[in-house]
Design an enzyme around this catalytic site. Structure first.
Site, PDB file in Angstrom:
ATOM      1  N   GLU A 303       0.822  -1.201   0.000  1.00 42.61           N
ATOM      2  CA  GLU A 303       0.000   0.000   0.000  1.00 42.61           C
ATOM      3  C   GLU A 303       0.858   1.254   0.000  1.00 42.61           C
ATOM      4  O   GLU A 303       0.617   2.186  -0.753  1.00 42.61           O
ATOM      5  CB  GLU A 303      -0.913   0.010   1.225  1.00 42.61           C
ATOM      6  CG  GLU A 303      -1.975  -1.055   1.204  1.00 42.61           C
ATOM      7  CD  GLU A 303      -3.013  -0.816   0.125  1.00 42.61           C
ATOM      8  OE1 GLU A 303      -3.129   0.320  -0.367  1.00 42.61           O
ATOM      9  OE2 GLU A 303      -3.694  -1.778  -0.236  1.00 42.61           O
ATOM     10  N   ASP A 307       1.096   4.084  -3.013  1.00 43.42           N
ATOM     11  CA  ASP A 307       0.692   5.475  -2.802  1.00 43.42           C
ATOM     12  C   ASP A 307       1.783   6.454  -3.221  1.00 43.42           C
ATOM     13  O   ASP A 307       1.530   7.421  -3.939  1.00 43.42           O
ATOM     14  CB  ASP A 307       0.359   5.714  -1.320  1.00 43.42           C
ATOM     15  CG  ASP A 307      -0.938   5.044  -0.913  1.00 43.42           C
ATOM     16  OD1 ASP A 307      -1.768   4.786  -1.794  1.00 43.42           O
ATOM     17  OD2 ASP A 307      -1.122   4.793   0.293  1.00 43.42           O
ATOM     18  N   SER A 576      -7.240   1.706  -4.179  1.00 45.53           N
ATOM     19  CA  SER A 576      -6.084   2.278  -3.481  1.00 45.53           C
ATOM     20  C   SER A 576      -5.144   2.978  -4.448  1.00 45.53           C
ATOM     21  O   SER A 576      -4.329   3.786  -4.032  1.00 45.53           O
ATOM     22  CB  SER A 576      -5.274   1.180  -2.796  1.00 45.53           C
ATOM     23  OG  SER A 576      -6.041   0.485  -1.879  1.00 45.53           O
TER      24      SER A 576
END
Ligand SMILES: *[C@@H]1O[C@H](CO)[C@@H](O)[C@H](O)[C@H]1NC(C)=O
Ligand SMILES: *[C@@H]1O[C@H](CO)[C@@H](O)[C@H](O)[C@H]1NC(C)=O
Ligand SMILES: *[C@@H]1O[C@H](CO)[C@@H](O)[C@H](O)[C@H]1NC(C)=O
Ligand SMILES: *[C@@H]1O[C@H](CO)[C@@H](O)[C@H](O)[C@H]1NC(C)=O
Ligand SMILES: *[C@@H]1O[C@H](CO)[C@@H](O)[C@H](O)[C@H]1NC(C)=O
Length: 659
Positions: A303, A307, A576
């Site tokens: 994650e 990002d 995400s």
């Protein structure tokens, strides 16, 4: 007085409590037994286990919140972008003094010394630490440890009582009936060469090797690089501010909990896919509670890498600020020692003076929230000081996700919007289903037959901007319209993946999307039976609430994203991924507005719905789940891709034209 004697009588025979609650008291909250499916009630908490008690006080003026927020965020309002400061917000919504006094007096009369009670800076909470025995006596209840199927532990009771005269002053008390669900990472979206999918992965990656340069757009149907994203949405590579000097008062905040980036991955990515971003470029740290990042490359998480590898290339030289917490799992899995270390600090961001268990909050920063289970992708775009002191209002929001009084939580987003924060969340990766214990779109549905769609949280809250996901199908280019993402099982992900979307059971349709959603129903019957309002939940075989807040609001690409994780080059995906893309765009527009002497955008939705032409309407694809095809992406807003993907030049033009 009577409370004392209650303590004696019932404290000794706790199991008899509920049977013998005096007339002066009333059940304040009781858990619906069916919600605890994934939890096992275990031993009683030892009498001397210390609990960080939080009393959520009833606030004033919340019913005015929606209109006040629209006043500063609707583009046609004369007060557009005239955001409030935090003192004004606290003042508007602070509980009545009589509420504070009444509850405090009750606590003191019940044996909690005044010196132990702290009133939070935002006025909404009273906090104190108590032994389990004290808490049980106070609330006429019994605390047990609850174990989640995943091994997480949390303290909770089945119901608790308060004096009748107190009830009107309270929202809820924690720890209480809520079972804190584990903070599950969505790393299933992430493929690593080492985790057993190597053959699939290398097949999927073989096309990538044909990438001729970082500007090569011919591969975007197989691999989404920063160049593909810029081409898709018309984002110039060179930022449009003077001398490339980024402002110090504008940074994109990204919230990570429980996985960490490795600088090596970022550097590999910058070298591989960007020009001019020096190795060593990293997010500005704003660490919470001793969390640490970066980590060695072998500990890097999907994650975090995703990002930063999306946001930094789109924003650079603007900065990204990383709000990093520790992993909830570690907080709650250690029992009894340390059971509450982070739990304690997870509260509200305002217990500056609160001390317990040998720790004292030392300002606004440390007591931040371990985010949520669904939303680890809390991304917010806002003007903020790079010094990590003056903001973290923002985390007040994230903590309450944990404690799941959804209304209270959603109101916190409203308050933050009033202050000019933009909250941008991922809509979820499981289509119309909520994901069951295995994040499986088949068992994550509601109702006795699992036929009712599960709205996500907090994306059902009308005061955040929710981002769904799109993809480019093979043999399509960045100049063709994208489709809603649908990846069936093993294609190429380990679980099916489609853009989260649907209608809230809690929040009615907000005014800003009324026309868009009515237009959707008017022109495109989704074909399923529905119910009207949660009072008729599931009635007539209905699968969704026709009157609820529809989400997502917008979409962006979220599949086949180029990503270095743990030193490996891979493809990643999920809402995400679409969320940092959208958030980066908003941050760039904020930068230009600030440079033009304007205010930041704040809560985005009224403006987005007011000018949907600045989004690329997505009209192909759907979001399967609950044994159905889900909803279909159609012309105009839809509960799969919202209003569509960004058209950066049009968004800049529109937003720069607003006051
Ligand atoms: C705009 O804000 C002012 C005070 O800041 C307030 O008096 C006025 O009512 C607001 N306008 C609207 C349309 O609500
Ligand atoms: C990026 O790295 C991958 C994996 O090593 C490689 O296949 C690809 O050619 C590289 N791209 C560029 C533009 O160097
Ligand atoms: C894409 O185009 C190539 C070359 O025309 C063809 O071989 C391939 O089957 C196409 N793939 C899909 C998914 O249509
Ligand atoms: C909606 O109604 C159902 C059935 O009464 C209930 O189980 C559920 O908790 C309700 N949901 C909300 C968000 O109120
Ligand atoms: C539309 O979506 C379907 C999958 O839902 C996909 O197979 C098809 O290629 C898409 N069409 C276009 C034009 O992208």
């Amino acid at each position: 007085m009577h409370l004392l004697s209650l303590g004696v009588v019932f404290g000794l025979a706790a199991s008899a409590l509920t049977a013998a609650v005096p007339h002066s008291h009333i059940v304040h909250e009781k858990r619906d037994a069916t919600v605890a499916k994934k939890w096992v009630k275990r031993e009683k908490l030892p009498a001397d286990t210390r609990l960080p008690m939080r009393v959520g006080l009833k606030q004033r003026n919340l019913h005015r919140g929606h209109d006040l927020l629209m006043d500063v965020s609707h583009p046609e309002s004369p007060n557009y972008s005239k955001h409030w400061n935090s003192e004004e917000v606290v003042e508007m919504f602070a509980p009545e003094q009589s509420t504070v006094d009444t509850v405090r007096t009750w606590l003191i009369d019940s044996g909690i010394d005044a010196s132990r009670i702290t009133h939070s800076d935002n006025k909404g909470w009273l906090a104190f630490d108590a032994t389990t025995e004290e808490a049980e006596t106070l609330l006429l209840t019994e605390y047990h440890l609850y174990g989640h199927v995943d091994g997480h532990m949390t303290p909770a009771c089945e119901s608790y009582h308060v004096p009748k005269y107190i009830q009107e002053h309270l929202d809820y008390i924690t720890p209480g009936i809520r079972l804190l669900a584990p903070n599950k990472r969505r790393s299933k979206r992430t493929f690593r060469a080492k985790n057993g999918f190597a053959p699939l992965l290398s097949k999927a990656m073989s096309g990538v090797l044909a990438q001729t340069s970082i500007d090569d757009l011919s591969i975007c149907d197989q691999l989404i690089t920063p160049a593909c994203i810029r081409a898709l949405y018309g984002i110039p590579e060179v930022p449009e501010y003077p001398n490339n000097q980024p402002r110090s008062d504008n940074s994109l905040g990204i919230f990570e909990d429980g996985d960490y980036y490795a600088q090596e991955d970022l550097d590999l990515f910058f070298t591989n896919q960007t020009r001019g971003i020096p190795a060593g470029t990293h997010p500005v740290p704003a660490f919470i509670d001793g969390a640490q990042a970066p980590v060695p490359v072998w500990e890097a998480g999907g994650e975090s890498s995703l990002d930063f590898e999306l946001a930094i290339p789109l924003l650079y030289p603007q900065t990204v600020t990383l709000y990093q917490t520790d992993d909830l799992y570690n907080t709650f899995s250690k029992y009894p020692p340390g059971l509450f270390n982070n739990f304690l600090d997870a509260i509200d961001g305002s217990y500056c003076t609160y001390s317990a268990f040998g720790e004292t909050g030392n300002d606004r920063m440390p007591q931040l929230a371990p985010s949520s289970r669904r939303v680890k992708q809390l991304i917010f775009s806002e003007p903020l000081s790079i010094q990590p002191t003056p903001i973290p209002l923002v985390f007040k929001a994230s903590y309450s996700v944990v404690f799941t009084n959804q209304q209270r939580q959603c109101n916190e987003f409203m308050k933050l919007g009033l202050q000019g924060h933009s909250f941008i969340y991922a809509s979820g990766d499981l289509g119309v289903s909520g994901g069951g214990p295995n994040e499986n779109p088949i068992d994550g549905c509601l109702g006795p037959y699992g036929s009712i769609f599960t709205p996500g949280w907090p994306v059902n809250c009308p005061y955040i901007t929710v981002v769904g996901a799109t993809k480019i199908y093979p043999n399509h280019t960045v100049y063709d319209p994208e489709s809603a993402v649908v990846d069936p099982l093993f294609d190429p992900w380990s679980i099916p993946y489609s853009s989260g979307g649907g209608f809230s059971n809690i929040y009615p349709r907000p005014s800003y999307q009324r026309d868009a959603v009515q237009n959707y129903f008017g022109r495109h019957d989704p074909g399923y039976k529905y119910y009207r309002g949660n009072d008729s939940f599931g009635a007539n075989g209905g699968r969704y609430n026709r009157l609820g807040r529809g989400y997502p609001d917008v979409a962006a690409n979220g599949d086949n994203i180029a990503n270095f994780i743990g030193g490996y080059f891979t493809k990643n995906g999920g809402t995400s991924a679409s969320t940092p893309i959208f958030a980066s765009i908003i941050n760039r527009i904020n930068e230009q507005r600030l440079n033009a002497g304007k205010k930041v955008l704040g809560f985005l939705n009224p403006a987005l719905y007011n000018n949907p032409g600045m989004l690329n309407d997505i009209t192909n694809g759907s979001n399967p789940g609950c044994g159905t095809e889900g909803f279909r992406a159609v012309g105009g807003w839809d509960p799969v891709t919202g209003l569509g993907t960004p058209n950066y030049p049009k968004m800049v033009k529109y937003f720069m034209g607003l006051p």
